[in-house]
Design a protein around this motif. Sequence first.
Motif, PDB file in Angstrom:
ATOM      1  N   LYS A  40     -11.087  11.063   8.749  1.00 12.14           N
ATOM      2  CA  LYS A  40     -10.187  11.186  10.594  1.00 12.14           C
ATOM      3  C   LYS A  40     -10.012  10.214  11.295  1.00 12.14           C
ATOM      4  N   THR A  41     -11.311   9.267  11.309  1.00  6.25           N
ATOM      5  CA  THR A  41     -11.213   8.275  12.337  1.00  6.25           C
ATOM      6  C   THR A  41     -10.816   7.003  11.590  1.00  6.25           C
ATOM      7  N   LEU A  42     -11.417   6.783  10.074  1.00  8.26           N
ATOM      8  CA  LEU A  42     -10.380   5.282   9.429  1.00  8.26           C
ATOM      9  C   LEU A  42      -9.617   6.027   9.656  1.00  8.26           C
ATOM     10  N   LEU A  43      -8.566   6.720   9.602  1.00  9.57           N
ATOM     11  CA  LEU A  43      -7.416   7.099   9.142  1.00  9.57           C
ATOM     12  C   LEU A  43      -7.071   6.564  10.446  1.00  9.57           C
ATOM     13  N   LEU A  44      -6.792   6.901  11.494  1.00 12.08           N
ATOM     14  CA  LEU A  44      -6.753   6.749  12.625  1.00 12.08           C
ATOM     15  C   LEU A  44      -6.730   4.660  12.903  1.00 12.08           C
ATOM     16  N   LYS A  45      -7.690   4.454  12.735  1.00  9.24           N
ATOM     17  CA  LYS A  45      -7.767   3.152  12.785  1.00  9.24           C
ATOM     18  C   LYS A  45      -6.819   2.170  12.265  1.00  9.24           C
ATOM     19  N   ARG A  46      -6.487   2.480  10.952  1.00  2.14           N
ATOM     20  CA  ARG A  46      -5.729   2.443  10.113  1.00  2.14           C
ATOM     21  C   ARG A  46      -4.307   2.597  11.079  1.00  2.14           C
ATOM     22  N   LEU A  47      -4.034   3.394  11.359  1.00  6.96           N
ATOM     23  CA  LEU A  47      -3.013   3.848  11.499  1.00  6.96           C
ATOM     24  C   LEU A  47      -1.800   3.131  12.583  1.00  6.96           C
ATOM     25  N   GLN A  48      -3.340   2.692  13.644  1.00  7.77           N
ATOM     26  CA  GLN A  48      -3.522   1.513  14.364  1.00  7.77           C
ATOM     27  C   GLN A  48      -2.605   0.102  14.073  1.00  7.77           C
ATOM     28  N   LEU A  49      -3.474  -0.455  13.329  1.00  4.00           N
ATOM     29  CA  LEU A  49      -3.789  -1.387  12.341  1.00  4.00           C
ATOM     30  C   LEU A  49      -2.609  -1.489  12.268  1.00  4.00           C
ATOM     31  N   LEU A  50      -1.230  -0.920  11.669  1.00 10.71           N
ATOM     32  CA  LEU A  50      -0.118  -0.994  10.693  1.00 10.71           C
ATOM     33  C   LEU A  50       0.372  -0.756  11.955  1.00 10.71           C
ATOM     34  N   GLY A  54       2.306  -3.770  11.451  1.00 14.48           N
ATOM     35  CA  GLY A  54       3.110  -4.411  10.230  1.00 14.48           C
ATOM     36  C   GLY A  54       1.981  -4.085   8.593  1.00 14.48           C
ATOM     37  N   GLU A  55       1.130  -4.468   8.910  1.00 12.67           N
ATOM     38  CA  GLU A  55       0.256  -4.625   7.934  1.00 12.67           C
ATOM     39  C   GLU A  55      -1.717  -4.225   7.804  1.00 12.67           C
ATOM     40  N   ILE A  56      -2.535  -3.975   6.981  1.00 13.33           N
ATOM     41  CA  ILE A  56      -4.114  -3.633   7.249  1.00 13.33           C
ATOM     42  C   ILE A  56      -4.720  -4.755   6.432  1.00 13.33           C
ATOM     43  N   ASP A  57      -6.154  -5.179   6.852  1.00  8.17           N
ATOM     44  CA  ASP A  57      -6.557  -6.092   5.956  1.00  8.17           C
ATOM     45  C   ASP A  57      -7.872  -4.477   5.543  1.00  8.17           C
ATOM     46  N   SER A  58      -9.343  -5.746   5.909  1.00  8.69           N
ATOM     47  CA  SER A  58     -10.114  -4.618   4.874  1.00  8.69           C
ATOM     48  C   SER A  58     -11.128  -3.632   5.787  1.00  8.69           C
ATOM     49  N   PRO A  59     -11.021  -2.387   5.084  1.00 10.68           N
ATOM     50  CA  PRO A  59     -11.022  -1.094   6.331  1.00 10.68           C
ATOM     51  C   PRO A  59     -12.477  -1.409   6.406  1.00 10.68           C
ATOM     52  N   PRO A  60     -12.449  -1.182   8.277  1.00  9.72           N
ATOM     53  CA  PRO A  60     -13.450  -1.231   9.442  1.00  9.72           C
ATOM     54  C   PRO A  60     -14.914  -0.337   8.774  1.00  9.72           C
ATOM     55  N   SER A  61     -16.059  -0.554  10.015  1.00  8.94           N
ATOM     56  CA  SER A  61     -16.852   0.454   9.550  1.00  8.94           C
ATOM     57  C   SER A  61     -16.746   1.537  10.793  1.00  8.94           C
ATOM     58  N   THR A  62     -17.031   2.674  10.524  1.00  4.20           N
ATOM     59  CA  THR A  62     -17.267   3.940  11.399  1.00  4.20           C
ATOM     60  C   THR A  62     -18.225   4.278  11.628  1.00  4.20           C
ATOM     61  N   GLU A 178      -0.150  12.679   0.067  1.00  5.13           N
ATOM     62  CA  GLU A 178      -2.056  12.236  -0.724  1.00  5.13           C
ATOM     63  C   GLU A 178      -1.867  10.219  -0.052  1.00  5.13           C
ATOM     64  N   VAL A 179      -3.160  10.084   0.561  1.00 10.78           N
ATOM     65  CA  VAL A 179      -3.019   9.219   1.147  1.00 10.78           C
ATOM     66  C   VAL A 179      -4.237   8.956   0.900  1.00 10.78           C
ATOM     67  N   SER A 180      -4.737   7.431   1.171  1.00  9.93           N
ATOM     68  CA  SER A 180      -5.736   7.040   1.048  1.00  9.93           C
ATOM     69  C   SER A 180      -6.335   6.072   2.213  1.00  9.93           C
ATOM     70  N   ALA A 181      -7.237   6.303   3.415  1.00 13.43           N
ATOM     71  CA  ALA A 181      -6.713   5.480   4.516  1.00 13.43           C
ATOM     72  C   ALA A 181      -7.815   4.645   4.529  1.00 13.43           C
ATOM     73  N   ARG A 182      -8.379   4.145   3.437  1.00 12.94           N
ATOM     74  CA  ARG A 182      -8.831   2.797   3.242  1.00 12.94           C
ATOM     75  C   ARG A 182      -8.041   1.974   2.855  1.00 12.94           C
ATOM     76  N   SER A 183      -7.362   2.101   1.002  1.00 15.76           N
ATOM     77  CA  SER A 183      -7.068   1.603   0.826  1.00 15.76           C
ATOM     78  C   SER A 183      -5.388   1.290   1.583  1.00 15.76           C
ATOM     79  N   GLN A 185      -2.710   3.054   1.356  1.00 16.49           N
ATOM     80  CA  GLN A 185      -1.760   4.517   0.529  1.00 16.49           C
ATOM     81  C   GLN A 185      -1.041   5.283   1.593  1.00 16.49           C
ATOM     82  N   GLY A 186      -0.546   5.559   1.665  1.00 18.66           N
ATOM     83  CA  GLY A 186       0.046   6.405   1.980  1.00 18.66           C
ATOM     84  C   GLY A 186       0.462   6.272   2.950  1.00 18.66           C
ATOM     85  N   LEU A 187       0.341   5.355   3.973  1.00 21.23           N
ATOM     86  CA  LEU A 187      -0.337   5.217   5.896  1.00 21.23           C
ATOM     87  C   LEU A 187       0.500   5.021   5.959  1.00 21.23           C
ATOM     88  N   GLN A 188       1.947   4.117   5.772  1.00 25.92           N
ATOM     89  CA  GLN A 188       3.292   4.219   6.074  1.00 25.92           C
ATOM     90  C   GLN A 188       4.324   5.473   6.130  1.00 25.92           C
TER      91      GLN A 188
END
Length: 200
Positions: A40-50, A54-62, A178-183, A185-188
Amino acid sequence: MASSEAASCAQALASFVCAGKCEMSSKEACLVLGATGVGKTLLLKRLQLLSLHGEIDSPPSTLPTVGTNLTDLTLKKKKKKKVTVRELGGCMGPIWPSYFEDCSSVIFVVDSANIVQISSSCIQLLSVLSAEPLHNTSVLVLFNKRDMPCTMSLTEIKSLFRMDDIIASAPQPITTLEVSARSGQGLQEVLSWLETVTVK
């Protein structure tokens, strides 16, 4: 380790049930629920960046969320309208219902790479869907970690989850992705879903 984790959860239950409720009561809030460790935490961090860039980089630590975590997401199609997303720690399951009155939508996250956890996540979801305050609330079920090696296909996981039966019998509209918060996929698609359900 287990005892300290339990103590942390107990402290969270005591301190956040009141403080968190006072902190925000806007019907613009979206609740993010799911067991501990589903992403959940990584998902939200990635959604916030996106939503911001409009894009995401390397996944942050959580770290696992103990208590609640508030994140503002910018919905560009809504004239840069912001929606507040409240993540509730998995260990706070017993007091999730105290936040149901103050939300406009729910995102329920499932770790699709953890087959052992599927049945307990299904029970949690059924409990959420049966809560009366959420009967008119849009629900998004995310099968996360699709980038991870998994012995089951998404179709098989949904069958084990009895997703079709849940959707057919639930009073609220349910969407699955289906999503991958890390990669990424599906966040948009998650942001697009928020666009459609956010109160105008």
